[in-house]
Scaffold this motif. Structure first.
Motif, PDB file in Angstrom:
ATOM      1  N   TRP A 106       0.842  -1.208   0.000  1.00 32.42           N
ATOM      2  CA  TRP A 106       0.000   0.000   0.000  1.00 32.42           C
ATOM      3  C   TRP A 106       0.877   1.257   0.000  1.00 32.42           C
ATOM      4  CZ3 TRP A 106      -4.554   2.071  -0.939  1.00 32.42           C
ATOM      5  CH2 TRP A 106      -4.850   3.327  -0.420  1.00 32.42           C
ATOM      6  N   HIS A 107       1.922   1.249   0.816  1.00 28.91           N
ATOM      7  CA  HIS A 107       2.825   2.410   0.882  1.00 28.91           C
ATOM      8  C   HIS A 107       3.459   2.663  -0.489  1.00 28.91           C
ATOM      9  CE1 HIS A 107       6.389   4.531   3.093  1.00 28.91           C
ATOM     10  NE2 HIS A 107       5.668   5.353   2.378  1.00 28.91           N
ATOM     11  N   TYR A 108       3.867   1.572  -1.156  1.00 28.04           N
ATOM     12  CA  TYR A 108       4.438   1.692  -2.509  1.00 28.04           C
ATOM     13  C   TYR A 108       3.407   2.322  -3.454  1.00 28.04           C
ATOM     14  CZ  TYR A 108       6.481   0.314  -6.979  1.00 28.04           C
ATOM     15  OH  TYR A 108       6.989   0.336  -8.261  1.00 28.04           O
ATOM     16  N   THR A 110       0.941   4.330  -2.698  1.00 28.76           N
ATOM     17  CA  THR A 110       0.683   5.749  -2.391  1.00 28.76           C
ATOM     18  C   THR A 110       1.749   6.654  -3.014  1.00 28.76           C
ATOM     19  OG1 THR A 110       1.883   5.687  -0.283  1.00 28.76           O
ATOM     20  CG2 THR A 110      -0.502   5.293  -0.191  1.00 28.76           C
ATOM     21  N   HIS A 111       2.903   6.081  -3.382  1.00 23.18           N
ATOM     22  CA  HIS A 111       3.944   6.875  -4.040  1.00 23.18           C
ATOM     23  C   HIS A 111       3.855   6.775  -5.559  1.00 23.18           C
ATOM     24  CE1 HIS A 111       6.865   8.237  -0.877  1.00 23.18           C
ATOM     25  NE2 HIS A 111       6.066   7.465  -0.174  1.00 23.18           N
ATOM     26  N   THR A 112       3.376   5.639  -6.066  1.00 26.69           N
ATOM     27  CA  THR A 112       3.438   5.417  -7.513  1.00 26.69           C
ATOM     28  C   THR A 112       2.122   5.758  -8.218  1.00 26.69           C
ATOM     29  OG1 THR A 112       2.970   3.099  -7.029  1.00 26.69           O
ATOM     30  CG2 THR A 112       5.254   3.663  -7.479  1.00 26.69           C
ATOM     31  N   PHE A 119      -2.354  12.695  -1.733  1.00 29.00           N
ATOM     32  CA  PHE A 119      -2.706  12.669  -0.308  1.00 29.00           C
ATOM     33  C   PHE A 119      -1.491  12.302   0.550  1.00 29.00           C
ATOM     34  CE2 PHE A 119      -6.639  12.287  -2.586  1.00 29.00           C
ATOM     35  CZ  PHE A 119      -7.515  13.066  -1.856  1.00 29.00           C
ATOM     36  N   HIS A 120      -0.718  11.308   0.107  1.00 29.09           N
ATOM     37  CA  HIS A 120       0.448  10.879   0.892  1.00 29.09           C
ATOM     38  C   HIS A 120       1.527  11.974   0.904  1.00 29.09           C
ATOM     39  CE1 HIS A 120       3.019   8.112   2.982  1.00 29.09           C
ATOM     40  NE2 HIS A 120       3.942   8.094   2.028  1.00 29.09           N
ATOM     41  N   GLU A 121       1.514  12.803  -0.151  1.00 33.28           N
ATOM     42  CA  GLU A 121       2.486  13.893  -0.241  1.00 33.28           C
ATOM     43  C   GLU A 121       2.363  14.856   0.951  1.00 33.28           C
ATOM     44  OE1 GLU A 121       1.814  16.365  -3.623  1.00 33.28           O
ATOM     45  OE2 GLU A 121       3.841  17.159  -3.628  1.00 33.28           O
ATOM     46  N   HIS A 123       2.002  14.123   3.883  1.00 32.21           N
ATOM     47  CA  HIS A 123       2.863  13.566   4.945  1.00 32.21           C
ATOM     48  C   HIS A 123       4.331  13.864   4.624  1.00 32.21           C
ATOM     49  CE1 HIS A 123       4.521  10.604   7.766  1.00 32.21           C
ATOM     50  NE2 HIS A 123       5.122   9.968   6.772  1.00 32.21           N
ATOM     51  N   HIS A 124       4.690  13.799   3.343  1.00 33.28           N
ATOM     52  CA  HIS A 124       6.098  13.923   2.960  1.00 33.28           C
ATOM     53  C   HIS A 124       6.605  15.356   2.855  1.00 33.28           C
ATOM     54  CE1 HIS A 124       7.988  10.007   2.091  1.00 33.28           C
ATOM     55  NE2 HIS A 124       6.736   9.587   2.072  1.00 33.28           N
ATOM     56  N   ILE A 125       5.701  16.353   2.742  1.00 33.62           N
ATOM     57  CA  ILE A 125       6.209  17.733   2.602  1.00 33.62           C
ATOM     58  C   ILE A 125       6.714  18.288   3.937  1.00 33.62           C
ATOM     59  CG2 ILE A 125       4.833  18.322   0.553  1.00 33.62           C
ATOM     60  CD1 ILE A 125       2.946  19.879   2.396  1.00 33.62           C
ATOM     61  N   ILE A 203      15.714   8.200   5.571  1.00 32.85           N
ATOM     62  CA  ILE A 203      16.165   8.188   4.167  1.00 32.85           C
ATOM     63  C   ILE A 203      14.951   8.160   3.226  1.00 32.85           C
ATOM     64  CG2 ILE A 203      17.433   6.801   2.441  1.00 32.85           C
ATOM     65  CD1 ILE A 203      19.351   6.033   4.807  1.00 32.85           C
ATOM     66  N   HIS A 204      13.858   7.515   3.660  1.00 34.32           N
ATOM     67  CA  HIS A 204      12.632   7.494   2.842  1.00 34.32           C
ATOM     68  C   HIS A 204      12.036   8.907   2.692  1.00 34.32           C
ATOM     69  CE1 HIS A 204       8.845   6.235   1.108  1.00 34.32           C
ATOM     70  NE2 HIS A 204       8.188   6.806   2.104  1.00 34.32           N
ATOM     71  N   HIS A 205      12.375   9.808   3.608  1.00 33.15           N
ATOM     72  CA  HIS A 205      11.839  11.182   3.546  1.00 33.15           C
ATOM     73  C   HIS A 205      12.799  12.145   2.846  1.00 33.15           C
ATOM     74  CE1 HIS A 205       8.029  11.283   5.913  1.00 33.15           C
ATOM     75  NE2 HIS A 205       8.474  10.099   6.294  1.00 33.15           N
TER      76      HIS A 205
HETATM   77 ZN   LIG Z   1       6.061   7.454   2.052  1.00 33.44          ZN
END
Ligand SMILES: [Zn+2]
Length: 291
Positions: A106-108, A110-112, A119-121, A123-125, A203-205
């Protein structure tokens, strides 16, 4: 009897999460792993506000939708793990591992998937990764994940009790691996043999796309090892956290984070007029943890 146990498990899990949450915040302020870009109070207050909104969506949707599905699974014995008779402890262990693996997928996604990434972005910003980043999720992402969550429970065959255990472990791990706590490298190397750690998830961030596209696991690090997506060779003090299109604190405010999925999508992995962030390939193996 069982539902009483599950209820108690939820309360105990909630109390432990709160203690762990406060403890990690205290620890990361005393022993920070990465230098912060924003002041911790402003950053944590914004993330808590996002978490409160997300928490309401969980209470309104996850509890009424997913918990009855777990009860249905138990009553009708549906799902992969209910096909074979096995000791309860083994079934619980396999269910947690399979829930964690499908969360990796699912995490993969949300990025692809461009729609899910919007939506997942949010979290990442975040310009820093710390304990409160672990609960900074857009409520839309949590709502969108509910049908997937229900499908995980039905296909795997997860009972209410196991679902509560998995949920508690996942929450604890998300808080831990987002925390900005500087652990001794040797200790982290040991922990990495089993679980995801703060250096690994930091590193994922990264703003470097190749680094963000790694370390998708939540509880167990083994899924990144199996898929060849484990990356540990980036020094933490060289990490630039976030998404390149959003560099300043006024671009990641609460209102901008909440409206992000509904605004025009920016070309997120580059800042207009600037090259995409990159890093020279290191000479050591990607799976070797560096400080
Ligand atoms: Zn992520």
């Amino acid at each position: 009897m069982r539902s009483k146990f599950t209820r108690r498990l939820r309360w105990v899990g909630g109390a432990l999460a709160l203690v762990g949450f406060v403890g990690l915040i205290a620890l990361e302020r005393r022993r920070p792993l990465r230098r912060r870009v924003e002041g911790p109070n402003r950053h944590d207050a914004r993330n808590l506000a996002m978490a409160a909104i997300a928490g309401v969506s969980i209470a309104l949707v996850q509890t009424p939708l997913v918990l009855p599905v777990t009860r249905f699974v138990e009553r009708r014995r549906v799902g992969l793990l209910k096909l074979v008779q096995m000791p309860a402890a083994l079934e619980t262990l396999l269910a947690i591992a399979l829930m964690d693996y499908t969360l990796y997928l699912w995490h993969y996604l949300t990025h692809t998937n461009a729609f899910l990434w919007r939506f997942h972005e949010a979290h990442h910003i975040d310009l820093d990764v710390s304990t409160t980043t672990g609960i900074r999720f857009h409520f839309g992402e949590l709502l969108l994940s509910m049908p997937f969550r229900a499908a995980q429970v039905i296909v795997i065959g997860v009972s209410p009790r196991t679902f509560s255990i998995w949920q508690n472990l996942t929450t604890a791990q998300i808080l831990f691996h987002h925390s900005n706590v500087r652990l001794p490298v040797g200790m982290e190397r040991w922990l990495l043999m089993l679980i995801v750690t703060p250096r690994m998830h930091g590193i994922h961030h990264s703003k470097v796309r190749r680094e963000t596209d790694s370390n998708w696991s939540t509880i167990f690090s083994v899924f990144d090892r199996l898929h060849g997506t484990l990356r540990l060779d980036v020094p933490q003090d060289e990490l630039s956290i976030g998404v390149p299109a959003y560099e300043h604190a006024d671009e990641v405010t609460l209102s901008r984070s909440l409206t992000l999925p509904f605004r025009r999508a920016l070309h997120v992995w580059t800042k207009p007029g600037q090259p995409a962030p990159a890093r020279k390939p290191s000479r050591i193996a990607a799976t070797t943890l560096v400080p």
